[in-house]
Design an enzyme around this catalytic site. Structure first.
Site, mmCIF file in Angstrom:
data_model
loop_
_atom_site.group_PDB
_atom_site.id
_atom_site.type_symbol
_atom_site.label_atom_id
_atom_site.label_comp_id
_atom_site.label_asym_id
_atom_site.label_seq_id
_atom_site.Cartn_x
_atom_site.Cartn_y
_atom_site.Cartn_z
ATOM 1 N N ASP A 74 0.874 -1.165 0.000
ATOM 2 C CA ASP A 74 0.000 0.000 0.000
ATOM 3 C C ASP A 74 0.912 1.216 0.000
ATOM 4 O OD1 ASP A 74 -1.652 2.154 0.523
ATOM 5 O OD2 ASP A 74 -2.893 1.086 1.974
ATOM 6 N N TYR A 174 -9.914 15.434 -10.166
ATOM 7 C CA TYR A 174 -9.224 14.688 -11.208
ATOM 8 C C TYR A 174 -8.230 15.593 -11.923
ATOM 9 C CZ TYR A 174 -8.458 11.439 -15.079
ATOM 10 O OH TYR A 174 -7.879 10.586 -15.992
ATOM 11 N N LYS A 178 -4.104 14.815 -11.857
ATOM 12 C CA LYS A 178 -3.320 14.472 -13.045
ATOM 13 C C LYS A 178 -2.326 15.568 -13.413
ATOM 14 C CE LYS A 178 -5.122 10.469 -13.388
ATOM 15 N NZ LYS A 178 -4.303 9.290 -13.001
#
Length: 304
Positions: A74, A174, A178
């Site tokens: 993780d 988002y 990115k």
């Protein structure tokens, strides 16, 4: 067999599926030993509850000609990442390629909802998955990578610097996630240059990931059938295409020429000459500007 990466060691963080899986496979096809990490194993699925596993990825790497090693990690847990790097050091004594492809936020973000109406808790979790994981991994792995000159860091994102600068990604979180990854590559490039290492950002085009194929109800074998629902899917590319792009970068003795840049699979295909699985060379970003944005009918002629 052409194995320019034989003897090289790569860590592909986030290799369970999609681009990460095929980046690992294509590095293996070039002869590398690849540590493939992710949260989903055959015994323990992640919160995404997907069927793909890191063991499958490692097996595909080995079948392609490399050595695949699956490690459940993780990447939000610094100690797990430190333990991973310590294991690579103990077993290999080197790290030549680091690929930060961790994401895991599919299904969490919402389109066309303004920031103030979106879930703050979910949005911050998206940023942790997309950005914090990459920082944690690089923080632990870079000391091993710079031990030898010539190391390569690849930050995988969605969109080039040019494309993301002019295009809102239809979701605040988002978009920020990115775009931030592009900056991670740029900043690492500046810090790694003095150590003879290179950092770049890379993006696929319209990726035919497992989830995207499921969305359209097709497989890799009959993906063209999806163009009946979405004609512009004709320009899509398999995950192997960006995988081959990363393998080409890793094998390039002059890879430092790309330091700090954001690159796309289609762009690098034109430089290195690799193709997608079907022998084509899709160039999504040029297609997007000249066909999609221009409102022209879907037609990939001259773009793949």
């Amino acid at each position: 067999m052409n194995t320019p990466l034989k003897g090289k060691v790569a860590l592909v963080a986030g290799a369970t599926r999609g681009a990460g899986r095929q980046i690992a496979v294509q590095l293996g096809a070039a002869g590398a030993t690849v540590y493939a990490t992710g949260r989903t194993t055959r015994r323990q699925p992640s919160e995404m509850n997907r069927p793909e596993t890191i063991e499958e990825t490692a097996e595909l790497v080995t079948a392609a000609g490399g050595v695949g090693i699956a490690v459940q990690v993780d990447h939000l847990v610094p100690q797990q990442v430190r333990d991973l790097v310590a294991r690579i050091d103990a077993e290999q004594g080197r790290l030549d390629v680091l690929v930060n492809d961790i994401w895991g936020a599919e299904g969490l973000f919402t389109w066309d909802k303004p920031l103030w109406e979106d879930s703050l808790e979910t949005g911050l979790h998206i940023l942790r998955l997309a950005v914090d994981t990459h920082i944690i991994t690089s923080h632990a792995a870079l000391p091993l990578l710079i031990r030898r000159p010539g190391g390569l860091v690849v930050e995988v994102t969605d969109g080039t610097t040019e494309y993301n600068a002019d295009t809102y990604r239809v979701s605040f979180f988002y978009d920020l996630a990115k775009t931030s990854v592009l900056r991670l590559a740029f900043a690492q490039a500046h810090e790694l240059k003095a150590h003879g290492a290179t950092a770049v950002a890379i993006t696929p085009g319209w990726l035919r990931s497992e989830m995207m194929l499921e969305h359209y109800g097709v497989t890799e074998a009959n993906w063209l059938d999806a163009t009946a629902k979405e004609p512009h899917f004709v320009i899509s590319e398999s995950p192997a295409y960006v995988g081959r792009a990363v393998a080409a970068l890793a094998a390039d003795p002059d890879v430092a020429r790309w330091n700090g840049q954001s690159l796309s699979s289609g762009q690098l295909s034109g430089v290195y000459g690799f193709t997608d699985l079907d022998g084509s060379r899709p160039d999504w970003f040029r297609y997007f500007r000249e066909v999609h944005e221009a409102g022209r009918p879907a037609d990939a002629t001259g773009y793949r």
